[in-house]
Scaffold this motif. Sequence first.
Motif, short mmCIF file in Angstrom:
data_model
loop_
_atom_site.label_atom_id
_atom_site.label_comp_id
_atom_site.label_asym_id
_atom_site.label_seq_id
_atom_site.Cartn_x
_atom_site.Cartn_y
_atom_site.Cartn_z
N ASP A 1 -4.97 31.53 61.17
CA ASP A 1 -5.03 32.46 60.04
C ASP A 1 -4.03 32.02 58.99
N ALA A 2 -4.55 31.77 57.80
CA ALA A 2 -3.71 31.19 56.77
C ALA A 2 -2.90 32.23 56.01
N HIS A 3 -3.27 33.48 56.15
CA HIS A 3 -2.63 34.48 55.29
C HIS A 3 -1.56 35.26 56.04
N HIS A 4 -0.34 35.19 55.56
CA HIS A 4 0.68 36.08 56.11
C HIS A 4 0.83 37.26 55.16
#
Lengths: 127, 251
Positions: A124-127
């Motif tokens: 998952d690229a989104h923090h």
Amino acid sequence: MKKSASICVGILLAVSLSLIGQGYGEDHGGDIHYNAPVVGVLFSHAVHVEENGLDCESCHDGLFEYEALAAQRQPDFNMQALYEGKFCGACHDGDMAFASDTRCTLCHEGVQGYNRALGLQTADAHH
Amino acid sequence: MKRILPDLQKMQNEGVENIPVEERRHFLKMGLTLTGVFASGTLFSMVSSARTAFASDPGFFEKYPYKPHYSMMVHLDRCIDCERCKKACAATNDVPSYGYRTNILEREFPEAIGVKTEFIPVLCNHCNLPQCTRVCPTKATYKNPENGIVMMNTTKCIGCLSCQMACPYNARYFHEEKMAVDKCSFCWESRLSKGEKLTACAEACPAGVRIFGDLSDPKDRVYKEVHQIEKTVWVLRPEAGTKPNVFYTRG
């Protein structure tokens, strides 16, 4: 004598239960998720056997081995081979079934579909 | 939502007669955008003429601002989400596992006949009017005046993430090791500046989804595919008004 008979029954029961547990109860091989040469190609036995009424010999007579994913060990398991009538292309020629160079994502579930099916984590690229 | 709902129900319907013309126009535009036929500002954008597909003002059509004017055409229906592009990009441009310079979105159409899934490759659109460079307080991100690539000067980046907020394409992430925002640069540093003709993603694609080229060169495939009217060409989020240089088509 009685004791040995009951043991026999017990063994039979255990064997049949384990067979059902392995998916032999559904009369076909379930979903096959290929991961080579590209990740995420789904072959659904349910669609081919249950919905379209094919039997095992339709494909497992030299076209595909019974062992899951055996086909992707073949060096020519690719789209070009399909266009030449090998593997899925034996039926998916635009005549018997939709042509191999159409409806890409009907079979290609992709990395995302593959990870979902196998319960793998997608980065998952989104923090 | 629970708390807001009673308040909303108490409100009176304002009707449509008091909506300003401007607002109506925006609403109509939104509809056209959603149906994917809207690229510029004229009725003729129902089909992709050079001008409308380019999603730019006539000035841009007459004379391309950059030379070469790097651009990408994405053939959506060919994408199978094998993600070789992502792998190649990460290996080429030092992209960590928690970030991406290009991504594949998945869209389901459960009611559709036949194909029900569409994969949508996304990346920085290297807009002609980028919002990210406008909001950057330190000019760490800027548009290269020669080739139009939206670039990063990591030494100037203070990590405020304003650019991330401004980008309509979600094309930026914070690279923790570089302590700076990172994004697609059409492989400028890693490949193009060294004489390569293609980006890593375009080269790695086994299905011919990503066509990379020069939009200002009439002999280039991207130029030809953008400047025709037989097949619809569109851009993502045209309403952002950023004049993107990544185009989409099917077939």
